[in-house]
Motif scaffolding. Sequence first.
Motif, PDB file in Angstrom:
ATOM      1  N   ALA A 294       0.908  -1.454  -0.009  1.00 16.53           N
ATOM      2  CA  ALA A 294       0.185   0.059  -0.008  1.00 16.53           C
ATOM      3  C   ALA A 294       0.878   1.477   0.115  1.00 16.53           C
ATOM      4  O   ALA A 294       2.020   1.108   0.589  1.00 16.53           O
ATOM      5  N   ILE A 295       0.352   2.214  -0.658  1.00 15.60           N
ATOM      6  CA  ILE A 295       1.336   3.710  -0.754  1.00 15.60           C
ATOM      7  C   ILE A 295       0.082   4.450  -0.107  1.00 15.60           C
ATOM      8  O   ILE A 295      -0.855   4.681  -0.527  1.00 15.60           O
ATOM      9  N   HIS A 296       0.661   5.343   1.125  1.00 14.69           N
ATOM     10  CA  HIS A 296      -0.307   6.323   1.724  1.00 14.69           C
ATOM     11  C   HIS A 296       0.294   7.766   1.159  1.00 14.69           C
ATOM     12  O   HIS A 296       1.275   8.294   1.447  1.00 14.69           O
ATOM     13  N   ARG A 297      -0.462   8.190   0.433  1.00  9.65           N
ATOM     14  CA  ARG A 297      -0.218   9.696  -0.098  1.00  9.65           C
ATOM     15  C   ARG A 297      -1.074  10.832   0.370  1.00  9.65           C
ATOM     16  O   ARG A 297      -1.078  11.943  -0.161  1.00  9.65           O
ATOM     17  N   GLY A 298      -2.031  10.517   1.307  1.00  4.95           N
ATOM     18  CA  GLY A 298      -2.877  11.441   1.945  1.00  4.95           C
ATOM     19  C   GLY A 298      -4.110  11.386   1.261  1.00  4.95           C
ATOM     20  O   GLY A 298      -4.274  10.656  -0.031  1.00  4.95           O
ATOM     21  N   PHE A 299      -4.973  12.366   1.840  1.00  4.61           N
ATOM     22  CA  PHE A 299      -6.613  12.232   1.185  1.00  4.61           C
ATOM     23  C   PHE A 299      -7.165  13.417   1.059  1.00  4.61           C
ATOM     24  O   PHE A 299      -6.602  14.623   1.586  1.00  4.61           O
ATOM     25  N   SER A 300      -7.862  13.739   0.104  1.00  2.31           N
ATOM     26  CA  SER A 300      -8.558  15.023  -0.303  1.00  2.31           C
ATOM     27  C   SER A 300      -9.625  15.125   0.591  1.00  2.31           C
ATOM     28  O   SER A 300     -10.350  14.266   1.058  1.00  2.31           O
TER      29      SER A 300
ATOM     30  N   TRP B 144      -3.634  10.141   9.487  1.00  2.00           N
ATOM     31  CA  TRP B 144      -2.781   8.958   9.814  1.00  2.00           C
ATOM     32  C   TRP B 144      -3.820   7.845  10.299  1.00  2.00           C
ATOM     33  O   TRP B 144      -3.275   6.461   9.916  1.00  2.00           O
ATOM     34  N   GLN B 145      -4.728   7.997  10.822  1.00  2.00           N
ATOM     35  CA  GLN B 145      -5.652   7.021  11.372  1.00  2.00           C
ATOM     36  C   GLN B 145      -6.032   6.076  10.207  1.00  2.00           C
ATOM     37  O   GLN B 145      -6.523   4.875  10.672  1.00  2.00           O
ATOM     38  N   ILE B 146      -6.143   6.613   9.299  1.00  2.00           N
ATOM     39  CA  ILE B 146      -6.840   5.773   8.149  1.00  2.00           C
ATOM     40  C   ILE B 146      -5.639   4.581   7.536  1.00  2.00           C
ATOM     41  O   ILE B 146      -6.092   3.582   7.638  1.00  2.00           O
ATOM     42  N   ALA B 147      -4.574   5.092   7.550  1.00  2.00           N
ATOM     43  CA  ALA B 147      -3.458   4.215   7.131  1.00  2.00           C
ATOM     44  C   ALA B 147      -3.283   3.143   8.210  1.00  2.00           C
ATOM     45  O   ALA B 147      -3.136   1.933   7.872  1.00  2.00           O
ATOM     46  N   LEU B 148      -3.120   3.652   9.286  1.00  2.00           N
ATOM     47  CA  LEU B 148      -2.937   2.804  10.456  1.00  2.00           C
ATOM     48  C   LEU B 148      -4.121   1.791  10.833  1.00  2.00           C
ATOM     49  O   LEU B 148      -3.759   0.509  11.155  1.00  2.00           O
TER      50      LEU B 148
END
Length: 366
Positions: free
Chosen positions: A165-171, A184-188
């Motif tokens: 998975a690549i965590h690049r942030g959310f709009s 961060w909580q989404i990726a964790l």
Amino acid sequence: MSATLDIVPLQDWINTNGKPLMIAGPCSAETEEQVWETVTQIAKEGYAHVIRAGVWKPRTRPGSFEGMGEAALPWLQAVKKETGLPVAVEVATPEHIELALKYGVDILWIGARTTVNPFNVQEIADALKGVDVPVLVKNPVNPDVALWIGAFERLQNAGLKKLAAIHRGFSNMQETKYRNSPMWQIALELKRQVPNLPLIGDPSHMAGKRAYLAELTQRFLDLDYDGLIIETHRDPDKAWSDASQQLTPAALGEMLRQLQVREPDSADTLYHSHMDELRAKIDNIDRELLEVLAARMAIVEKMGEYKRDNSVTIFQIDRWKQVHASRAEMAKKLGLYSDLVEDLYRLIHEASIRKQTEVMNSVSQA
């Protein structure tokens, strides 16, 4: 809830000598000369395990540079041969996959705009059946863990096991200093549900500006991410896409050398003794917190009964505004993060509304 995925460990398909995976390269492959100069400089610096470059660029609006397409693939083929470094590109259609594999691309990634559409992901999964190639999946643009996991499940159903998975942030609609909100909580949460899934941080697209790259990259490392994917260009200010978030290969090397890579654990017995003691204290405090929360909900239920018996509506906007403002002020005085308290009380309020709704329904059903 957790998802069971049969994933090949990262170190089994890319040797990083125990270090976090480092993927580096330009946002876009613009010209043969630009690719050659950028990649050879990266190779000279010695930090990269994989070269990345955008060949097909999904832009928000038409008219922007959308990549060189197939014309750029021989350039990547050439630098791969010269440096010995594997190459990764983004794909969004079966045609992209066919061309990428034709030119010997080693790793594919699915972009955020593609991940958000299950139909597109399924087409990609169908096109990859029978192909043994690593596939990295960026988070969808909207913060939806189930949608992100669903992309991996579709790829897994197609027989793919080399996944990350690549965590690049959310709009989102909130103003932040970053181009995309980390959340961060989404990726964790993704990592909690799929513990064996490698997680790679993308500070370039999260930051949007090179000034924030170091702080975000350090944060990824401190959270024990398995790797990084960072954009770098021979002349960032003249880049045809995402100029403000790219560094020169030398500047990227300098930034990486200044970061601290921490260990996930310590062999020091005194450290473990102190941690066990502190964790026990946290366990006791959490128990007390839950007892206090249960007592609060009991009062909420009693309030619901009074509202029911006096035909008063459940939601009271003035009271909610007063609670929201006063708790935020209390939090500030106690040195707590304001967003933590705001999110906490938003959840408490939602639970209170639900509890009082149950009280109302219990009478109407009777």
